[in-house]
Design a protein around this motif. Structure first.
Motif, PDB file in Angstrom:
ATOM      1  N   LEU A  50       1.625  -1.349   0.002  1.00 26.92           N
ATOM      2  CA  LEU A  50      -0.100   0.222  -0.065  1.00 26.92           C
ATOM      3  C   LEU A  50       0.615   1.423  -0.191  1.00 26.92           C
ATOM      4  O   LEU A  50       1.980   1.566   1.301  1.00 26.92           O
ATOM      5  CB  LEU A  50      -0.517  -0.186   1.231  1.00 26.92           C
ATOM      6  CG  LEU A  50      -2.268  -0.974   1.238  1.00 26.92           C
ATOM      7  CD1 LEU A  50      -1.591  -2.689   2.457  1.00 26.92           C
ATOM      8  CD2 LEU A  50      -2.715  -0.987   2.130  1.00 26.92           C
ATOM      9  N   ARG A  51       0.542   1.638  -0.772  1.00 29.58           N
ATOM     10  CA  ARG A  51       1.996   3.413  -0.993  1.00 29.58           C
ATOM     11  C   ARG A  51       0.685   4.658  -1.371  1.00 29.58           C
ATOM     12  O   ARG A  51      -0.593   3.968  -1.819  1.00 29.58           O
ATOM     13  CB  ARG A  51       2.914   3.006  -2.193  1.00 29.58           C
ATOM     14  CG  ARG A  51       4.096   2.301  -2.098  1.00 29.58           C
ATOM     15  CD  ARG A  51       4.656   2.536  -3.064  1.00 29.58           C
ATOM     16  NE  ARG A  51       5.874   0.897  -3.081  1.00 29.58           N
ATOM     17  CZ  ARG A  51       6.480   0.931  -2.399  1.00 29.58           C
ATOM     18  NH1 ARG A  51       7.119   2.399  -1.486  1.00 29.58           N
ATOM     19  NH2 ARG A  51       7.763  -0.011  -2.466  1.00 29.58           N
ATOM     20  N   GLU A  56      -5.023   6.005   1.909  1.00 28.33           N
ATOM     21  CA  GLU A  56      -6.585   6.920   1.831  1.00 28.33           C
ATOM     22  C   GLU A  56      -7.460   5.519   2.276  1.00 28.33           C
ATOM     23  O   GLU A  56      -8.330   5.751   2.783  1.00 28.33           O
ATOM     24  CB  GLU A  56      -6.651   8.018   1.243  1.00 28.33           C
ATOM     25  CG  GLU A  56      -5.915   8.612   1.547  1.00 28.33           C
ATOM     26  CD  GLU A  56      -5.615  10.209   0.178  1.00 28.33           C
ATOM     27  OE1 GLU A  56      -5.927   9.864  -0.458  1.00 28.33           O
ATOM     28  OE2 GLU A  56      -4.873  10.583   0.455  1.00 28.33           O
ATOM     29  N   VAL A  57      -7.519   4.657   1.214  1.00 22.40           N
ATOM     30  CA  VAL A  57      -8.543   4.238   0.959  1.00 22.40           C
ATOM     31  C   VAL A  57      -8.499   3.170   2.438  1.00 22.40           C
ATOM     32  O   VAL A  57      -9.760   3.222   2.575  1.00 22.40           O
ATOM     33  CB  VAL A  57      -8.049   3.294  -0.112  1.00 22.40           C
ATOM     34  CG1 VAL A  57      -9.028   1.603  -0.589  1.00 22.40           C
ATOM     35  CG2 VAL A  57      -8.507   4.140  -1.422  1.00 22.40           C
ATOM     36  N   SER A  73      -6.774   8.642  10.359  1.00 24.66           N
ATOM     37  CA  SER A  73      -5.035   9.046   9.860  1.00 24.66           C
ATOM     38  C   SER A  73      -4.005   8.158  10.014  1.00 24.66           C
ATOM     39  O   SER A  73      -2.296   8.388   9.890  1.00 24.66           O
ATOM     40  CB  SER A  73      -4.657  10.173  10.767  1.00 24.66           C
ATOM     41  OG  SER A  73      -4.280  10.030  11.600  1.00 24.66           O
ATOM     42  N   LYS A  74      -4.026   6.613  11.208  1.00 26.29           N
ATOM     43  CA  LYS A  74      -3.194   6.209  11.172  1.00 26.29           C
ATOM     44  C   LYS A  74      -2.306   5.642   9.732  1.00 26.29           C
ATOM     45  O   LYS A  74      -1.208   5.120   9.850  1.00 26.29           O
ATOM     46  CB  LYS A  74      -4.023   4.525  11.587  1.00 26.29           C
ATOM     47  CG  LYS A  74      -4.393   5.129  13.039  1.00 26.29           C
ATOM     48  CD  LYS A  74      -4.485   4.143  13.365  1.00 26.29           C
ATOM     49  CE  LYS A  74      -5.397   3.794  15.365  1.00 26.29           C
ATOM     50  NZ  LYS A  74      -6.148   3.293  15.549  1.00 26.29           N
ATOM     51  N   PRO A  75      -2.943   5.070   8.523  1.00 27.24           N
ATOM     52  CA  PRO A  75      -2.442   4.533   7.492  1.00 27.24           C
ATOM     53  C   PRO A  75      -1.594   5.383   6.759  1.00 27.24           C
ATOM     54  O   PRO A  75      -0.771   5.616   6.360  1.00 27.24           O
ATOM     55  CB  PRO A  75      -3.423   3.964   6.467  1.00 27.24           C
ATOM     56  CG  PRO A  75      -4.844   3.915   7.721  1.00 27.24           C
ATOM     57  CD  PRO A  75      -4.276   4.908   8.051  1.00 27.24           C
ATOM     58  N   LEU A  76      -1.908   6.843   7.527  1.00 26.17           N
ATOM     59  CA  LEU A  76      -0.429   8.123   6.642  1.00 26.17           C
ATOM     60  C   LEU A  76       1.015   8.207   7.225  1.00 26.17           C
ATOM     61  O   LEU A  76       1.238   8.844   7.343  1.00 26.17           O
ATOM     62  CB  LEU A  76      -1.852   8.785   6.641  1.00 26.17           C
ATOM     63  CG  LEU A  76      -2.940   9.000   5.639  1.00 26.17           C
ATOM     64  CD1 LEU A  76      -3.432  10.129   6.168  1.00 26.17           C
ATOM     65  CD2 LEU A  76      -2.192   8.592   4.127  1.00 26.17           C
ATOM     66  N   ILE A  82       2.997  -3.218   4.522  1.00 27.93           N
ATOM     67  CA  ILE A  82       2.243  -4.226   3.726  1.00 27.93           C
ATOM     68  C   ILE A  82       2.045  -4.918   4.999  1.00 27.93           C
ATOM     69  O   ILE A  82       1.584  -5.140   6.290  1.00 27.93           O
ATOM     70  CB  ILE A  82       4.642  -4.209   3.316  1.00 27.93           C
ATOM     71  CG1 ILE A  82       5.065  -3.802   3.025  1.00 27.93           C
ATOM     72  CG2 ILE A  82       4.208  -5.976   2.950  1.00 27.93           C
ATOM     73  CD1 ILE A  82       6.599  -4.127   3.382  1.00 27.93           C
ATOM     74  N   ALA A  83       0.448  -5.107   3.912  1.00 24.59           N
ATOM     75  CA  ALA A  83      -0.241  -5.850   4.356  1.00 24.59           C
ATOM     76  C   ALA A  83       0.144  -7.032   4.539  1.00 24.59           C
ATOM     77  O   ALA A  83       0.927  -8.057   3.916  1.00 24.59           O
ATOM     78  CB  ALA A  83      -1.806  -5.637   3.707  1.00 24.59           C
ATOM     79  N   VAL A  84      -0.594  -8.057   5.783  1.00 20.81           N
ATOM     80  CA  VAL A  84       0.253  -9.415   5.956  1.00 20.81           C
ATOM     81  C   VAL A  84      -1.091  -9.972   6.195  1.00 20.81           C
ATOM     82  O   VAL A  84      -1.702 -10.038   6.549  1.00 20.81           O
ATOM     83  CB  VAL A  84       1.088  -9.800   6.623  1.00 20.81           C
ATOM     84  CG1 VAL A  84       1.740 -11.205   7.257  1.00 20.81           C
ATOM     85  CG2 VAL A  84       2.056  -8.358   7.232  1.00 20.81           C
TER      86      VAL A  84
END
Length: 197
Positions: A50-51, A56-57, A73-76, A82-84
């Motif tokens: 994820l980049r 945002e998705v 906002s955590k993913p930012l 990298i989703a496992v």
């Protein structure tokens, strides 16, 4: 650096810069991480990169899972996530828990390799990893579960990773109980049985 030195020096980095490894570097590290012990060579895992807007998705999916009106906002917090994914295979010999352990092993090994390559890494999880909204955002199949994300970025100059307590190996590495002592304990009358005389 030896494997021992790499493992001893590994730390989690909660704050990283906007630099991230490119796809080619990542492919090499994933190929190496995939060599973990894997009963029957099922490869019951996959990773999702994820980049940019992908994050945002994910933020919107986390908000939906938690009933929030605004995206998380955590993913930012890192330029690369990298989703496992545990991607379970049908097997008479390899139970589901063992397949999940393989996927976890790949994630941990990848985190070590990324750290050794100079990247800051943090493995994040949360109850929403198993939510429908987050699974849908990742395009997971019916036999797949999300185990979390590796947050990856540059190590900030002058910053140190969080402290970790030393591992007390003597307390955590044990032996099987002595069979003679165990049987002697079983044969010994309890205090209650002695009182009944």
């Amino acid at each position: 650096m030896s494997a021992l030195e790499a493992v001893r020096s590994r730390q989690s980095w909660s704050k990283v810069t906007e630099l991230a490894p490119g796809r080619e570097e990542l492919l090499q590290l994933v190929a190496a991480a995939g060599r973990v012990a894997d009963h029957s060579s099922l490869r019951p895992w996959r990773l999702i990169e994820l980049r940019g807007a992908d994050r945002e998705v994910l933020g919107a999916a986390i908000a939906k899972a938690e009933g929030d009106s605004s995206p998380s906002s955590k993913p930012l917090r890192a330029p690369l996530l990298i989703a496992v994914v545990a991607s379970y295979r049908k097997s008479e010999k390899v139970p589901r828990w063992e397949q999940e352990a393989v996927a976890s092993g790949v994630a941990h090994t990848l985190s070590l390799l990324l750290d050794e390559a100079g990247w800051g890494v943090l493995w994040r999880t949360g109850h929403y990893t198993r939510s429908k909204a987050v699974a849908k955002a990742h395009g997971l199949g019916k036999d797949e579960e999300l185990l979390g994300w590796l947050y990856v970025g540059g190590k900030p100059a002058g910053k140190r990773p969080g402290r970790r307590k030393a591992v007390d190996a003597r307390r955590l590495l044990t032996r099987l109980p002595n069979p003679e002592k165990a049987s002697a304990k079983a044969d010994k009358p309890s205090k209650k049985s002695k009182k009944k005389k």
